[in-house]
Design a protein around this motif. Structure first.
Motif, mmCIF file in Angstrom:
data_model
loop_
_atom_site.group_PDB
_atom_site.id
_atom_site.type_symbol
_atom_site.label_atom_id
_atom_site.label_comp_id
_atom_site.label_asym_id
_atom_site.label_seq_id
_atom_site.Cartn_x
_atom_site.Cartn_y
_atom_site.Cartn_z
ATOM 1 N N PHE A 88 0.810 -1.214 0.000
ATOM 2 C CA PHE A 88 0.000 0.000 0.000
ATOM 3 C C PHE A 88 0.847 1.269 0.000
ATOM 4 O O PHE A 88 1.506 1.596 0.977
ATOM 5 C CB PHE A 88 -0.908 -0.016 1.229
ATOM 6 N N SER A 89 0.819 1.985 -1.123
ATOM 7 C CA SER A 89 1.597 3.217 -1.222
ATOM 8 C C SER A 89 0.810 4.454 -0.808
ATOM 9 O O SER A 89 1.400 5.483 -0.464
ATOM 10 C CB SER A 89 2.065 3.412 -2.669
ATOM 11 N N GLY A 90 -0.509 4.375 -0.869
ATOM 12 C CA GLY A 90 -1.325 5.569 -0.654
ATOM 13 C C GLY A 90 -1.691 6.241 -1.964
ATOM 14 O O GLY A 90 -2.275 7.324 -1.979
ATOM 15 N N GLY A 91 -1.376 5.576 -3.099
ATOM 16 C CA GLY A 91 -1.717 6.092 -4.419
ATOM 17 C C GLY A 91 -3.020 5.500 -4.934
ATOM 18 O O GLY A 91 -3.669 4.696 -4.262
ATOM 19 N N GLN A 92 -3.384 5.906 -6.144
ATOM 20 C CA GLN A 92 -4.650 5.466 -6.738
ATOM 21 C C GLN A 92 -4.773 3.945 -6.817
ATOM 22 O O GLN A 92 -5.771 3.369 -6.380
ATOM 23 C CB GLN A 92 -4.793 6.043 -8.153
ATOM 24 N N ASP A 93 -3.780 3.307 -7.397
ATOM 25 C CA ASP A 93 -3.889 1.870 -7.667
ATOM 26 C C ASP A 93 -3.926 1.041 -6.386
ATOM 27 O O ASP A 93 -4.776 0.157 -6.228
ATOM 28 C CB ASP A 93 -2.722 1.417 -8.553
ATOM 29 N N SER A 94 -3.003 1.317 -5.480
ATOM 30 C CA SER A 94 -2.949 0.493 -4.267
ATOM 31 C C SER A 94 -4.145 0.757 -3.359
ATOM 32 O O SER A 94 -4.605 -0.147 -2.647
ATOM 33 C CB SER A 94 -1.633 0.725 -3.507
ATOM 34 N N THR A 95 -4.677 1.983 -3.387
ATOM 35 C CA THR A 95 -5.866 2.278 -2.581
ATOM 36 C C THR A 95 -7.077 1.533 -3.130
ATOM 37 O O THR A 95 -7.884 0.976 -2.370
ATOM 38 C CB THR A 95 -6.139 3.793 -2.545
ATOM 39 N N THR A 96 -7.211 1.514 -4.450
ATOM 40 C CA THR A 96 -8.290 0.750 -5.061
ATOM 41 C C THR A 96 -8.173 -0.725 -4.679
ATOM 42 O O THR A 96 -9.168 -1.379 -4.331
ATOM 43 C CB THR A 96 -8.254 0.905 -6.593
#
Length: 218
Positions: free
Chosen positions: A10-18
């Motif tokens: 989990f980076s906190g970006g769009q892809d990992s949050t999705t």
């Protein structure tokens, strides 16, 4: 009956949050793991912390500062600007050598220590910046290597592997987190939350996908 568990990179970006909310729909317990590798856009970790706190998700940040020393790139070095376009035949200077290989390896060690086999990551081969460590063949290869290295049956899942950014926005919408992903995540290489700087490759890819999603789903 035992609970199903998963660890999300989990980076906190769009892809990992999705992917985080995709996992929450499918597992009884989800743990998020983020990495501090000296990234210039380190505000993404603040986004990751806030999202996890707001949604009662266990969250860990691992120190990967050694990566900064080994792999000079525009995401960690103040004297390097992010290239708007990669030179012909070369990887973009935002590529961090070995990043996903190390991240997935450390997440696997973390997961095994907690008796968890399922690892979720938001990498995609369909709509990305040309990074070789986002390819399906790499993920499958590393999955086999990790299983052999630790004598354990990890399952690395990649929900976004074969979909583009438009479809990723649609997935966020269907999961009920479209506004959260749009306003509370950080994908921008220049460290601007939400819509970002609008100029770096990551922002352009994200915005193009969002515009296509809105246009095709009115």
């Amino acid at each position: 009956m035992s609970k199903s568990k998963a660890v999300v990179v989990f980076s906190g970006g769009q892809d990992s949050t999705t992917c985080l909310f995709w996992a929450k729909k499918r597992y009884d317990e989800v743990i998020a793991v983020s990495f501090d590798y000296g990234q210039k856009h380190i505000k993404e970790l603040d986004c990751a912390k806030k999202i996890c706190k707001d949604h009662f998700i266990e969250h860990h940040i691992l120190d990967m500062s050694l990566l900064n020393q080994l792999a000079p790139n525009s995401l960690t070095r103040a004297d390097m600007e992010v290239e708007k376009e990669a030179k012909d035949g070369e990887l973009p200077n935002s590529f961090v050598e070995g990043r996903n290989m190390l991240f997935f390896t450390f997440v696997a060690i973390f997961a095994k220590g907690r008796g968890i086999k399922d690892i979720i990551t938001g990498v995609s081969q369909s709509d990305f910046s040309g990074y070789p460590d986002c390819r399906d063949i790499f993920v499958k290869s590393l999955n086999v290597s990790l299983n052999l290295a630790m004598d354990y049956e990890f399952i690395i899942s990649t929900p976004l592997m074969w979909i583009d950014k438009e479809a990723t926005w649609k997935m966020a919408y269907e999961l009920g987190v479209l506004d959260l992903v749009k306003n509370e995540t950080l994908t921008c290489y220049n460290g601007i939350v939400g819509d970002g700087c609008g100029e770096c490759p990551s922002c352009k890819l994200r915005q193009k996908g969002y515009d296509n999603f809105i246009r095709n789903n009115k």
